[in-house]
Design a protein around this motif. Structure first.
Motif, PDB file in Angstrom:
ATOM      1  N   GLY A   1     -10.040  -9.539   4.012  1.00 41.68           N
ATOM      2  CA  GLY A   1      -8.621  -9.740   4.272  1.00 41.68           C
ATOM      3  C   GLY A   1      -7.811  -8.489   4.000  1.00 41.68           C
ATOM      4  N   LEU A   2      -8.136  -7.776   2.937  1.00 44.21           N
ATOM      5  CA  LEU A   2      -7.434  -6.540   2.621  1.00 44.21           C
ATOM      6  C   LEU A   2      -7.707  -5.470   3.679  1.00 44.21           C
ATOM      7  N   ALA A   3      -8.952  -5.364   4.105  1.00 44.42           N
ATOM      8  CA  ALA A   3      -9.290  -4.394   5.155  1.00 44.42           C
ATOM      9  C   ALA A   3      -8.565  -4.737   6.457  1.00 44.42           C
ATOM     10  N   ASP A   4      -8.465  -6.016   6.780  1.00 44.94           N
ATOM     11  CA  ASP A   4      -7.748  -6.438   7.983  1.00 44.94           C
ATOM     12  C   ASP A   4      -6.270  -6.079   7.881  1.00 44.94           C
ATOM     13  N   ALA A   5      -5.686  -6.275   6.721  1.00 49.11           N
ATOM     14  CA  ALA A   5      -4.272  -5.936   6.536  1.00 49.11           C
ATOM     15  C   ALA A   5      -4.047  -4.431   6.673  1.00 49.11           C
TER      16      ALA A   5
ATOM     17  N   PHE B   1      -1.778  -2.645   9.557  1.00 50.86           N
ATOM     18  CA  PHE B   1      -0.665  -1.759   9.214  1.00 50.86           C
ATOM     19  C   PHE B   1      -0.812  -0.403   9.884  1.00 50.86           C
ATOM     20  N   VAL B   2      -2.021   0.137   9.904  1.00 52.68           N
ATOM     21  CA  VAL B   2      -2.246   1.445  10.529  1.00 52.68           C
ATOM     22  C   VAL B   2      -1.992   1.366  12.028  1.00 52.68           C
ATOM     23  N   CYS B   3      -2.488   0.316  12.678  1.00 54.23           N
ATOM     24  CA  CYS B   3      -2.273   0.177  14.126  1.00 54.23           C
ATOM     25  C   CYS B   3      -0.804  -0.065  14.436  1.00 54.23           C
ATOM     26  N   TRP B   4      -0.115  -0.832  13.602  1.00 55.88           N
ATOM     27  CA  TRP B   4       1.313  -1.092  13.804  1.00 55.88           C
ATOM     28  C   TRP B   4       2.109   0.203  13.658  1.00 55.88           C
TER      29      TRP B   4
ATOM     30  N   THR C   1       4.255   5.985  18.513  1.00 52.77           N
ATOM     31  CA  THR C   1       3.977   6.488  19.859  1.00 52.77           C
ATOM     32  C   THR C   1       4.912   5.917  20.918  1.00 52.77           C
ATOM     33  N   THR C   2       5.496   4.749  20.691  1.00 55.30           N
ATOM     34  CA  THR C   2       6.380   4.181  21.709  1.00 55.30           C
ATOM     35  C   THR C   2       7.795   4.703  21.504  1.00 55.30           C
ATOM     36  N   PRO C   3       8.482   4.981  22.599  1.00 58.89           N
ATOM     37  CA  PRO C   3       9.871   5.457  22.456  1.00 58.89           C
ATOM     38  C   PRO C   3      10.763   4.323  21.959  1.00 58.89           C
ATOM     39  N   GLU C   4      11.741   4.686  21.177  1.00 59.70           N
ATOM     40  CA  GLU C   4      12.655   3.691  20.626  1.00 59.70           C
ATOM     41  C   GLU C   4      13.605   3.201  21.710  1.00 59.70           C
TER      42      GLU C   4
END
Length: 55
Positions: A20-24, A28-31, A37-40
């Motif tokens: 669960g911690l690794a998934d979190a 977080f890293v992907c988010w 990378t996406t423009p605001e």
């Protein structure tokens, strides 16, 4: 025998907590990477706001 069962059950819960911690962390890293990378989105419009009564 009961001590062995307690250790096995405890290790299952510890492994579940680690997963669960690794998934979190991965989430977080992907988010964060996606947010960087996406423009605001801006709320700016092409027209400036009208001041006062224009009708």
């Amino acid at each position: 025998m009961s001590v062995l069962a307690i250790l096995i059950i405890s290790s299952v819960f510890v492994l579940a907590a680690m997963v669960g911690l690794a998934d979190a962390i991965v989430h977080f890293v992907c988010w964060t990477a996606g947010r960087l990378t996406t423009p605001e989105a801006t709320d700016k419009t092409d027209q400036s706001p009208a001041h006062g009564i224009t009708a």
